[in-house]
Scaffold this motif. Structure first.
Motif: not given
Ligand SMILES: Nc1ncnc2c1ncn2[C@@H]1O[C@H](COP(=O)(O)OP(=O)(O)OP(=O)(O)O)[C@@H](O)[C@H]1O
Ligand SMILES: [Mg+2]
Length: 509
Positions: A49, A53-54, A57, A80, A84-85, A93, A100, A102, A107, A109, A111-113, A345
């Motif tokens: 998971d 996210n990486s 990004a 990674d 970045g953010m 995040a 957010r 998408y 990948l 979906h 906002g929890m992973g 997932k």
């Molecule tokens: N490694 C990363 N680099 C940049 N942004 C990140 C990274 N990890 C998380 N984020 C940001 O944080 C948000 C939340 O991540 P999270 O995994 O909780 O949810 P998601 O990826 O949007 O959905 P899912 O629950 O399906 O994974 C992401 O939508 C992304 O904008």
């Protein structure tokens, strides 16, 4: 208001169709809810998971690192070189369930992973990140937060950690996700226990990511490495690369006419089912997938080149040994509404309309889904009769090209615990073409013929793949047995005479 009574039922129930609201209350969740999310994750799916996210990004390089302090695992990092953010993106995040907007190719979906994966494995989640041209920033969540208050990390320290992190140091931007108090880390002081844990876990992560991300890894757009580093003495173990493991990666189809695309009609859409039949009794990693291939028959759902679930028929067929060669790839990226995905997932539930479509699917040439299953069964039966009695062989070793090795491993069962047979060149002080050295598990080829055999191709360790493959097939059993009987001896003499004459003839040409 409509009220109805059922008096014949065993229990009486008053049914009011629309109940009236008379007041409203805001009921924030108890922070303890954090201990309940992500419970069906394991370490592999949780790390996957973070890697998702990486990938989202835009990372090209991802490092998974076990951080050890005084020889004991202390934290796990996923580093990674993605985009970045910003400060506000980082707040979002860290927010549980904040979705957010998408892109179709993302990948993410739910906002929890990040949160659910992290808290399923660790008690503390820290995220350090830096967007291009922006300062390093960080946040930290504890799973035992009392009131959803998130720590803001000292930016000097965040900068420092980011500046020295491999992939980020090169690109100038990226993210570190850090887990502390990982629950499954061993607490033992025994270095052997720690070593065993790290190497076993590394292999499991490699197998899991290698399979679920195989299509992305094969594209070469992203590399994932895993290592362990002890911060006490600065020592780091050799990094291991995650190699793609393709569950459809056979070199020769197991049945003529396959793979074949069958089309499932679902709500006026046509969904492609890529129906494959593996060659029987394959020893390929992509077939075995670290277990018994039988478990991995069925439907493989892909979303944005990420494999969601490894097989399973989802009631479109009855799992059976005889169906073990059948695997169907279905890309649902464009039709995500036809499945329900679990939050981890790692599992997919196709909607009933898709399942009906699959059962009724047909190929352009009229092949139906049940024809396909029947073909897969026949290939299995045929392969089993044909291949029974293929002997276990000594594995091919140095000097034999990797492609040849792979083909051999796919076709033949391998004897365990045996030193691989090397096929190498050396100068023999006679005109023999080869020399069998059973003790060193080496077949020596006389290097006086090397230039002749290689022609104008360059000499290298793995040169002459065709010749070496033929020699392996011919001579392997000489290396297999403990005894070297008169029959073996005579065979070697026969081959020696013929091959040496042939080599001479080539040289004279
Ligand atoms: N490694 C990363 N680099 C940049 N942004 C990140 C990274 N990890 C998380 N984020 C940001 O944080 C948000 C939340 O991540 P999270 O995994 O909780 O949810 P998601 O990826 O949007 O959905 P899912 O629950 O399906 O994974 C992401 O939508 C992304 O904008
Ligand atoms: Mg995510």
């Amino acid at each position: 208001m409509q009220a109805q009574r059922w008096s014949e039922a065993t229990y009486e129930v008053t049914w009011i169709t629309d109940l009236d609201a008379v007041d409203h209350r805001v009921l924030p969740p108890d922070p303890d809810v954090l201990t309940a999310i992500g419970l069906s994750h394991d370490l592999n799916s949780a790390i996957a998971d973070l890697v998702d996210n990486s990938v989202d990004a835009g990372a090209t390089s991802i490092l998974i690192r076990f951080v050890l302090v005084d020889g004991k695992p202390r934290s796990l990092l996923v580093v990674d070189d993605g985009r970045g953010m910003s400060d506000s993106q980082l707040d979002q995040a860290m927010t549980i369930g904040r979705r957010r907007s998408y892109e179709g190719s993302d990948l993410g979906h739910f906002g929890m992973g990040l949160k659910s994966a992290s808290f399923s494995q660790a008690d503390i989640l820290t995220v350090l990140t830096r967007a291009a041209e922006a300062p390093g920033i960080g946040r930290r969540w504890s799973r035992h937060t009392r009131d959803f208050i998130c720590d803001v990390i000292d930016s000097g320290q965040a900068e420092q950690a980011l500046a020295s992190a491999g992939p980020i140091a090169n690109s100038g931007h990226g993210t570190i996700v850090r887990w502390d108090d990982v629950r499954e880390f061993p607490t033992s002081d025994n270095p052997a226990v720690v070593d065993d844990y790290i190497s076993r876990t590394t292999q499991q992560i490699r197998a899991h990511l290698g399979t679920t991300l195989h299509a992305l890894l094969e594209q070469g757009k992203v590399t994932v490495t895993i290592d362990a580093a002890d911060v006490t003495d600065g020592s780091a173990g050799a990094p291991q690369t995650v190699e793609a493991i393709d569950p459809f990666g056979y070199r020769r189809s197991g049945a003529r006419g396959y793979p074949k695309t069958l089309w499932a009609e679902v709500d006026h859409r046509r969904i492609a089912l890529e129906c494959h039949i593996w060659p029987a009794r394959s020893e390929a990693l992509g077939f075995r997938l670290g277990g018994a291939a039988e478990q991995y028959q069925g439907l493989y759902f892909y979303r944005n080149r990420r494999l969601l679930e490894i097989g399973g028929w989802k009631s479109t067929a009855i799992p059976h040994r005889r169906l073990q060669l059948a695997r169907v790839a279905i890309d649902v990226s464009e039709n995500i509404d036809l499945i329900n995905m679990n939050m981890e997932k790692s599992a997919v539930q196709p909607k009933p309309s898709l399942l009906r479509g699959i059962e009724k699917a047909q190929a352009e040439d009229g092949t139906s889904f049940s024809d396909y299953l029947r073909d897969a069964e026949s290939a299995y039966k045929l392969g089993n009769t044909r291949n029974t009695g293929r002997p276990q062989v000594v594995p091919p070793g140095p000097g034999i090209a990797p492609e040849v090795k792979r083909a051999i491993l796919e076709e033949l069962p391998i004897l365990g615990g045996r030193e691989p047979v090397a096929i190498r060149w050396k100068r023999l002080d006679n005109t023999d073409f080869f020399e069998v050295d059973r003790r060193a598990a080496t077949l020596w080829l006389n290097s006086r013929y090397r230039a002749t055999v290689n022609g104008d191709r360059r000499s290298s360790l793995n040169d002459s793949p065709l010749l070496k493959a033929a020699l392996y097939l011919l001579l392997e059993d000489i290396f297999r047995g403990t005894a070297f009987g008169p029959r073996d001896k005579d065979n070697v003499e026969l081959w020696q005479a013929v091959l040496s004459a042939a080599a001479q003839a080539e040289a004279d040409h």
